[in-house]
Design an enzyme around this catalytic site. Sequence first.
Site, mmCIF file in Angstrom:
data_model
loop_
_atom_site.group_PDB
_atom_site.id
_atom_site.type_symbol
_atom_site.label_atom_id
_atom_site.label_comp_id
_atom_site.label_asym_id
_atom_site.label_seq_id
_atom_site.Cartn_x
_atom_site.Cartn_y
_atom_site.Cartn_z
ATOM 1 N N THR A 72 17.289 -40.126 1.351
ATOM 2 C CA THR A 72 17.228 -39.571 -0.002
ATOM 3 C C THR A 72 18.595 -39.034 -0.416
ATOM 4 O O THR A 72 19.019 -39.198 -1.570
ATOM 5 C CB THR A 72 16.174 -38.454 -0.076
ATOM 6 O OG1 THR A 72 14.879 -39.012 0.175
ATOM 7 C CG2 THR A 72 16.166 -37.779 -1.439
ATOM 8 N N CYS A 103 1.878 0.938 8.263
ATOM 9 C CA CYS A 103 1.301 1.379 6.991
ATOM 10 C C CYS A 103 0.114 2.314 7.187
ATOM 11 O O CYS A 103 -0.184 3.132 6.309
ATOM 12 C CB CYS A 103 0.880 0.165 6.169
ATOM 13 S SG CYS A 103 2.280 -0.807 5.561
ATOM 14 N N GLY A 127 12.277 -38.751 1.898
ATOM 15 C CA GLY A 127 11.777 -40.003 1.392
ATOM 16 C C GLY A 127 10.486 -40.486 2.027
ATOM 17 O O GLY A 127 9.772 -39.746 2.715
ATOM 18 N N GLU A 179 10.243 -33.293 -0.113
ATOM 19 C CA GLU A 179 10.380 -34.064 -1.357
ATOM 20 C C GLU A 179 10.781 -35.516 -1.105
ATOM 21 O O GLU A 179 11.179 -36.211 -2.027
ATOM 22 C CB GLU A 179 11.387 -33.385 -2.278
ATOM 23 C CG GLU A 179 10.936 -32.042 -2.808
ATOM 24 C CD GLU A 179 11.741 -31.588 -4.006
ATOM 25 O OE1 GLU A 179 12.136 -32.435 -4.831
ATOM 26 O OE2 GLU A 179 11.989 -30.373 -4.115
ATOM 27 N N ASP A 214 20.255 -40.832 -3.587
ATOM 28 C CA ASP A 214 20.191 -40.078 -4.841
ATOM 29 C C ASP A 214 21.198 -38.942 -4.962
ATOM 30 O O ASP A 214 21.435 -38.440 -6.065
ATOM 31 C CB ASP A 214 18.781 -39.492 -5.025
ATOM 32 C CG ASP A 214 17.703 -40.561 -5.085
ATOM 33 O OD1 ASP A 214 18.034 -41.691 -5.499
ATOM 34 O OD2 ASP A 214 16.550 -40.268 -4.721
ATOM 35 N N SER A 234 5.722 -39.968 8.211
ATOM 36 C CA SER A 234 5.630 -39.411 9.557
ATOM 37 C C SER A 234 4.914 -38.068 9.552
ATOM 38 O O SER A 234 4.153 -37.750 10.468
ATOM 39 C CB SER A 234 7.019 -39.263 10.168
ATOM 40 O OG SER A 234 7.751 -38.236 9.543
ATOM 41 N N GLU A 276 0.817 -1.209 0.000
ATOM 42 C CA GLU A 276 0.000 0.000 0.000
ATOM 43 C C GLU A 276 0.854 1.263 0.000
ATOM 44 O O GLU A 276 0.481 2.285 -0.589
ATOM 45 C CB GLU A 276 -0.981 0.006 1.178
ATOM 46 C CG GLU A 276 -0.374 -0.217 2.543
ATOM 47 C CD GLU A 276 -0.301 -1.663 2.942
ATOM 48 O OE1 GLU A 276 -0.806 -2.001 4.028
ATOM 49 O OE2 GLU A 276 0.288 -2.469 2.188
ATOM 50 N N TRP A 303 14.306 -41.024 -15.040
ATOM 51 C CA TRP A 303 13.292 -40.164 -14.468
ATOM 52 C C TRP A 303 11.941 -40.817 -14.674
ATOM 53 O O TRP A 303 11.636 -41.278 -15.775
ATOM 54 C CB TRP A 303 13.315 -38.792 -15.126
ATOM 55 C CG TRP A 303 14.595 -38.054 -14.882
ATOM 56 C CD1 TRP A 303 15.649 -37.914 -15.725
ATOM 57 C CD2 TRP A 303 14.931 -37.325 -13.707
ATOM 58 N NE1 TRP A 303 16.633 -37.147 -15.164
ATOM 59 C CE2 TRP A 303 16.212 -36.758 -13.907
ATOM 60 C CE3 TRP A 303 14.297 -37.062 -12.502
ATOM 61 C CZ2 TRP A 303 16.859 -35.981 -12.951
ATOM 62 C CZ3 TRP A 303 14.934 -36.291 -11.560
ATOM 63 C CH2 TRP A 303 16.190 -35.759 -11.780
#
Length: 377
Positions: A198, A86, A298, A296, A202, A304, A54, A172
């Site tokens: 992960t 503001c 595992g 993302e 990976d 969980s 604003e 992929w």
Amino acid sequence: MTAAEVDARWMARAVELGRRGDPSPNPHVGALVVREDAVLGEGFHQAAGDRHAEVVALAKAGDAARGATLYVTLEPCAHQGRTPPCVEAVLASGVARVVIGCLDPNPHVAGGGADHLRGAGIEVMTGVHEAECQALIRPWARFIVSGRSWLSLKLAVSLDGRIATKTGASRWITCPESRARVHALRAAHDAVLVGVDTIVADDPRLTVRDAPGRSPIRVVADSKLRIPPTSAVVQTAREVPTCVLTTREAPRAAAQALEALGVSVVVVEAGAEGRCEAASMLAELAAREVVSVMCEGGAELAGSLLASALVDEMHVFVAPVLLGPRGRPGAVDWAGPEAPTEAPRLEPARWELSGTDAYVTGTLHYPRRGPRTHPGT
């Protein structure tokens, strides 16, 4: 066009503006100043510490704002933060009317800005496109009200629910368009979270490469500090902020070695099985001004979080491939509900094509019986 339709039209524009910028840990806000169907100035909150939406819109309007209407998606603040209140800028501008999309959900300040303006004789209307304006600040509202980070969960699976082939190969499963979308999702969150398995399996970089935007903070849940010092996230920790969440049982020497490489090591509470407790992880991240985080993987970590009823939103990519009964099952490892009526559900679920994949996203709602107990991660 009725007065209500005019207000709805301009608030819709304010919402469009509010989607811009990267203001975390502040909320997304859009604003514009209008007189007689002409926009005099518009703005959005670009970044934390910068002028609020604003204030930007009023500055662009200048003296022409006097007697005009200010549209703003979120109630103007009446308290001192990184920038001055503001409401003071609104009052000084001379606007005659302020239309507010939604009130500030912060329990300490809700309604304060609107009341302040009314008390000064300014006409104030609230609730215009309220649902859209609330959606604009959902992660921040979760953060400011509950003291934990907003949590998104991303999954990628085959048509038969597998995440890898029988040999463990997963690159992929999804198509290039879906992978680019995942990178855009990363850029839209403050942090990306994975479990240590992960990293070991990976060795991902977890950065933004296939979409515009900044790379998020990389967070690894690792109760025993098994993360390899040679992993990509550790080796690039001085380039992209990287945090490892662990427990008091982790070796201090391992923590010191990671810190020497530029990794921030944060101790969280442990669950019954000694893993990082889910709610404690999100609270510690919020304490460090991480408003939103996307998990993302595992499978154990995702399970969980779901079992603890902490996932706010899901992003699921379903690839048109079949990996067979011996493929790695399940992107999520948890006991699950005993009946469909107890299952968490996306409401509303939004389906669309992402290249050759199906993409479904939505807010996750849990049954009223409450979350299941779970030892954590």
